[in-house]
Design an enzyme around this catalytic site. Sequence first.
Site, PDB file in Angstrom:
ATOM      1  N   TYR A   1      34.480  -2.012  53.935  1.00 45.94           N
ATOM      2  CA  TYR A   1      33.343  -1.429  52.897  1.00 45.94           C
ATOM      3  C   TYR A   1      33.871  -0.945  51.545  1.00 45.94           C
ATOM      4  CZ  TYR A   1      31.118   0.183  57.490  1.00 45.94           C
ATOM      5  OH  TYR A   1      30.434   0.531  58.811  1.00 45.94           O
ATOM      6  N   GLY A   2      35.064  -1.076  51.579  1.00 48.42           N
ATOM      7  CA  GLY A   2      35.709  -0.570  49.933  1.00 48.42           C
ATOM      8  C   GLY A   2      35.272  -1.466  48.762  1.00 48.42           C
TER       9      GLY A   2
ATOM     10  N   ASP B   1      34.876   4.568  61.641  1.00 46.71           N
ATOM     11  CA  ASP B   1      35.410   3.988  60.475  1.00 46.71           C
ATOM     12  C   ASP B   1      34.765   2.691  60.351  1.00 46.71           C
ATOM     13  OD1 ASP B   1      37.156   3.757  58.354  1.00 46.71           O
ATOM     14  OD2 ASP B   1      38.507   2.389  59.623  1.00 46.71           O
TER      15      ASP B   1
ATOM     16  N   CYS C   1      36.650   7.610  57.566  1.00 45.96           N
ATOM     17  CA  CYS C   1      36.290   6.610  56.671  1.00 45.96           C
ATOM     18  C   CYS C   1      36.203   7.265  55.193  1.00 45.96           C
ATOM     19  CB  CYS C   1      35.187   5.741  56.784  1.00 45.96           C
ATOM     20  SG  CYS C   1      35.047   4.497  55.385  1.00 45.96           S
TER      21      CYS C   1
ATOM     22  N   CYS D   1      42.441   6.388  52.167  1.00 43.67           N
ATOM     23  CA  CYS D   1      41.893   5.368  52.774  1.00 43.67           C
ATOM     24  C   CYS D   1      42.531   5.300  54.244  1.00 43.67           C
ATOM     25  CB  CYS D   1      42.318   3.946  52.312  1.00 43.67           C
ATOM     26  SG  CYS D   1      41.597   2.813  53.385  1.00 43.67           S
ATOM     27  N   THR D   2      41.779   5.564  55.351  1.00 47.25           N
ATOM     28  CA  THR D   2      42.372   5.787  56.809  1.00 47.25           C
ATOM     29  C   THR D   2      43.353   4.473  57.121  1.00 47.25           C
ATOM     30  OG1 THR D   2      40.245   5.211  57.532  1.00 47.25           O
ATOM     31  CG2 THR D   2      41.145   7.680  57.509  1.00 47.25           C
ATOM     32  N   HIS D   3      43.170   3.420  56.543  1.00 45.11           N
ATOM     33  CA  HIS D   3      43.832   2.174  56.805  1.00 45.11           C
ATOM     34  C   HIS D   3      45.284   2.327  56.204  1.00 45.11           C
ATOM     35  CE1 HIS D   3      40.073   0.261  57.696  1.00 45.11           C
ATOM     36  NE2 HIS D   3      40.799  -0.716  58.198  1.00 45.11           N
TER      37      HIS D   3
HETATM   38  N1  DGL Z   1      39.248   2.960  56.244  1.00 44.93           N
HETATM   39  C1  DGL Z   1      38.287   2.897  55.372  1.00 44.93           C
HETATM   40  C2  DGL Z   1      38.583   4.187  54.233  1.00 44.93           C
HETATM   41  O1  DGL Z   1      39.132   5.040  54.431  1.00 44.93           O
HETATM   42  C3  DGL Z   1      37.524   1.721  54.821  1.00 44.93           C
HETATM   43  C4  DGL Z   1      38.177   0.773  54.500  1.00 44.93           C
HETATM   44  C5  DGL Z   1      37.466  -0.555  54.026  1.00 44.93           C
HETATM   45  O2  DGL Z   1      36.569  -0.684  55.018  1.00 44.93           O
HETATM   46  O3  DGL Z   1      37.604  -0.976  52.857  1.00 44.93           O
HETATM   47  O4  DGL Z   1      38.257   4.006  53.159  1.00 44.93           O
END
Ligand code: DGL
Length: 266
Positions: free
Chosen positions: A42-43, A10, A73, A185-187
């Site tokens: 990354y988003g 991720d 991710c 989103c995994t966060h």
């Molecule tokens: N945890 C990631 C997702 O599922 C990315 C969050 C990020 O880096 O913006 O999209």
Amino acid sequence: MNKSPIGIFDSGIGGLTVVKAVQAALPFERIIYFGDTARVPYGPKSQITIRKYAADDTAMLMRYQPKIIIVACNTVSALALDIVEKSCGHIPVTGVLKAGARLAAEVTKNNRVGVIGTLATVSSNAYGLAINQINEEIEVISQACPLFVPLAEEGFIDHPATKLIAAQYLAEITQKGIDTLVLGCTHYPILRKVIEETVGPEITIIDSADAVALRTRELLTEAGLLASTRNATTPHLLVSDLPQKFSMLYQLFMGSEMPDVELVEV
Ligand code: DGL
């Protein structure tokens, strides 16, 4: 191959929600986790950049000869799953997005599904496409929640700022008659309590971490690649920056002592 680890990556700590689910579903598997903490988030980045990062992250995990790669991710799952597949040859790849889409399509009763995710995931409409591929009658309503990622990375699980921002982001989507909400989103599962309180008990929350863990078990079983020994091991953790901060957050989210974290260069 049975002894090889499961590779998970991720952009940061969010994928730990997937590590936890995989450990629960497959307690005897070795796990190698890479969090690209130097380049998170990354988003908000462009597709070109996200695709480059996805190739780098896959190459990092390939050094450890995994038997399967889990893209933990959603942003990479939405915009660069093909790059991951190409970069790892014959090794099976599974991503959180398809698993989450499948579960949402199964769970909705009124065919109205909400999806929250990063700007890149929501703009790609990848969830809408994946859900409609399963059932074209389902209406998918999406909302980007970019500030949830830094709030999770800061450990603001139950903070007043998180509640305020959740109320702002989720007000409109909850007015649209959805009965199911995908944490795309995994966060976001890290902030699940606040999200649940904000949307209320009538809306079922879908966490794609559990779904992808079950899918991984299916894939390994089909391929005859389940671990043959029955020893539970702690995950091997790699990060590209700030291992100390990562260990603090690990304890908070995993509820267990942190194994060593290795600092690596992407
Ligand atoms: N945890 C990631 C997702 O599922 C990315 C969050 C990020 O880096 O913006 O999209």
